[in-house]
Design a protein around this motif. Structure first.
Motif, PDB file in Angstrom:
ATOM      1  N   THR A 148       0.972   0.857   0.734  1.00 52.38           N
ATOM      2  CA  THR A 148      -0.473   0.804   0.904  1.00 52.38           C
ATOM      3  C   THR A 148      -0.818  -0.102   2.077  1.00 52.38           C
ATOM      4  N   SER A 149      -2.016   0.071   2.621  1.00 55.80           N
ATOM      5  CA  SER A 149      -2.501  -0.855   3.637  1.00 55.80           C
ATOM      6  C   SER A 149      -3.579  -1.766   3.071  1.00 55.80           C
ATOM      7  N   GLY A 150      -3.729  -1.771   1.761  1.00 54.90           N
ATOM      8  CA  GLY A 150      -4.711  -2.644   1.124  1.00 54.90           C
ATOM      9  C   GLY A 150      -4.408  -4.106   1.396  1.00 54.90           C
ATOM     10  N   PRO A 151      -5.408  -4.884   1.825  1.00 55.93           N
ATOM     11  CA  PRO A 151      -5.160  -6.285   2.193  1.00 55.93           C
ATOM     12  C   PRO A 151      -4.762  -7.170   1.024  1.00 55.93           C
ATOM     13  N   ASP A 152      -5.085  -6.749  -0.198  1.00 58.88           N
ATOM     14  CA  ASP A 152      -4.770  -7.577  -1.365  1.00 58.88           C
ATOM     15  C   ASP A 152      -3.450  -7.197  -2.023  1.00 58.88           C
ATOM     16  N   ALA A 153      -2.767  -6.202  -1.475  1.00 55.01           N
ATOM     17  CA  ALA A 153      -1.496  -5.765  -2.061  1.00 55.01           C
ATOM     18  C   ALA A 153      -0.404  -6.791  -1.790  1.00 55.01           C
ATOM     19  N   PRO A 154       0.588  -6.903  -2.688  1.00 52.96           N
ATOM     20  CA  PRO A 154       1.737  -7.780  -2.409  1.00 52.96           C
ATOM     21  C   PRO A 154       2.401  -7.390  -1.091  1.00 52.96           C
ATOM     22  N   VAL A 155       3.006  -8.357  -0.444  1.00 55.00           N
ATOM     23  CA  VAL A 155       3.592  -8.137   0.877  1.00 55.00           C
ATOM     24  C   VAL A 155       4.608  -7.003   0.857  1.00 55.00           C
ATOM     25  N   ASP A 156       5.400  -6.887  -0.211  1.00 52.70           N
ATOM     26  CA  ASP A 156       6.447  -5.871  -0.242  1.00 52.70           C
ATOM     27  C   ASP A 156       5.893  -4.460  -0.435  1.00 52.70           C
ATOM     28  N   GLN A 157       4.575  -4.320  -0.664  1.00 54.91           N
ATOM     29  CA  GLN A 157       3.963  -3.008  -0.817  1.00 54.91           C
ATOM     30  C   GLN A 157       3.148  -2.593   0.407  1.00 54.91           C
ATOM     31  N   ARG A 158       2.930  -3.500   1.331  1.00 56.11           N
ATOM     32  CA  ARG A 158       2.090  -3.199   2.488  1.00 56.11           C
ATOM     33  C   ARG A 158       2.856  -2.432   3.554  1.00 56.11           C
ATOM     34  N   ASN A 159       2.172  -1.471   4.159  1.00 50.80           N
ATOM     35  CA  ASN A 159       2.767  -0.754   5.285  1.00 50.80           C
ATOM     36  C   ASN A 159       3.046  -1.727   6.430  1.00 50.80           C
ATOM     37  N   ARG A 160       4.233  -1.611   7.007  1.00 53.53           N
ATOM     38  CA  ARG A 160       4.609  -2.486   8.110  1.00 53.53           C
ATOM     39  C   ARG A 160       4.526  -1.734   9.430  1.00 53.53           C
ATOM     40  N   PRO A 161       4.103  -2.392  10.498  1.00 57.78           N
ATOM     41  CA  PRO A 161       4.026  -1.716  11.800  1.00 57.78           C
ATOM     42  C   PRO A 161       5.351  -1.075  12.180  1.00 57.78           C
TER      43      PRO A 161
END
Length: 273
Positions: free
Chosen positions: A163-176
């Motif tokens: 996800t790209s949600g700002p509140d998601a845990p770091v390991d779930q965020r899309n990375r560049p």
């Protein structure tokens, strides 16, 4: 499948984006306010419309808007080219929303793109095709797109969430520049904020038999329309042009609502662009 937005919906969204009153837009179209209001509700234009004046005040393409009002629809897509792609739709309170399932034909590793209102159709298809779900990609966090996240993750606890949600845990965020392998398939992403701040488009490539790439766009773009933008609509349109409509013309566009379309169709027919 019916369009997500008829021509009246497009007008209403464009009025909202342009911060124009019903009276202003009606005058530009040489209509009475009641006529324009009726059009917005029904999708049926009055007999005499100043298409150029209407489109000018709303920043739309007049010929494309008129074609939409007169019945344009994208050409039907033959999903036979993408044998390992399924469209799974759920409905609630009259609103239909799509989830998508993709897998590798050899390893049976699978990815889900959004969940719709109900995870049951996704779970049934996973069982029917004997798939091994590895990833769940979210285009944005609106409830109609994420309602099935909890049951999917309960059934498959090791499912990785993207996800790209700002509140998601770091390991779930899309990375560049991240590229996620799914067997022989390759999944990348492009930020597409506008409809929501966390909006993202996922691009799946390297299909068997050189089938075109598939773009899962959420509500950033629909066939003949786009998602409502609460903020800077001009910036949101530019994001769609740069991140989605710049893709090869044959790219399959899988939106959150309405029929499938292609980059070529939207470049040629979408009134917003």
């Amino acid at each position: 499948m019916e369009l997500e937005d008829h021509s009246g919906d497009v007008l209403q969204k464009a009025r909202h984006h342009a911060c124009r009153s019903l009276e202003e837009v009606a005058a530009a179209a040489a209509l009475r306010p009641a006529e324009l209001a009726g059009w917005e509700q029904s999708g049926r234009p009055p007999a005499a419309v100043d298409w150029a004046g209407l489109a000018r005040v709303l920043g739309l393409d007049p010929a494309r808007l008129q074609a939409l009002a007169e019945g344009w629809r994208p050409a039907a897509v033959d999903l036979g080219r993408w044998r390992e792609l399924r469209v799974l739709s759920t409905r609630q309170a009259g609103l239909a929303v799509h989830a998508y399932l993709v897998w590798d034909e050899v390893t049976r590793e699978a990815a889900v793109f959004d969940t719709g209102f109900d995870a049951a159709p996704i779970l049934a298809e996973i069982e029917r095709e004997a798939l091994q779900p590895r990833h769940l990609f979210l285009t944005h966090a609106h409830p109609d797109h994420v309602a099935g996240v909890a049951p999917l993750r309960a059934r498959f606890p090791r499912l990785r969430l993207h996800t790209s949600g700002p509140d998601a845990p770091v390991d779930q965020r899309n990375r560049p520049q991240e590229c996620v392998p799914l067997g022989s398939l390759r999944i990348t992403h492009r930020p597409t904020p506008g409809h929501t701040e966390d909006g993202v488009t996922y691009l799946v490539g390297n299909w068997p038999e050189d089938a075109p790439h598939v773009a899962f766009v959420g509500d950033a773009l629909f066939a003949g329309s786009m998602g409502r933008v609460p903020g800077d609509a001009a910036a949101a349109r530019e994001v769609v042009r740069r991140q989605i409509l710049s893709l090869p013309p044959e790219t399959l566009i899988c939106p959150g609502h309405g029929p499938l379309t292609t980059v070529a169709e939207e470049r040629a027919h979408n009134p917003f662009f």
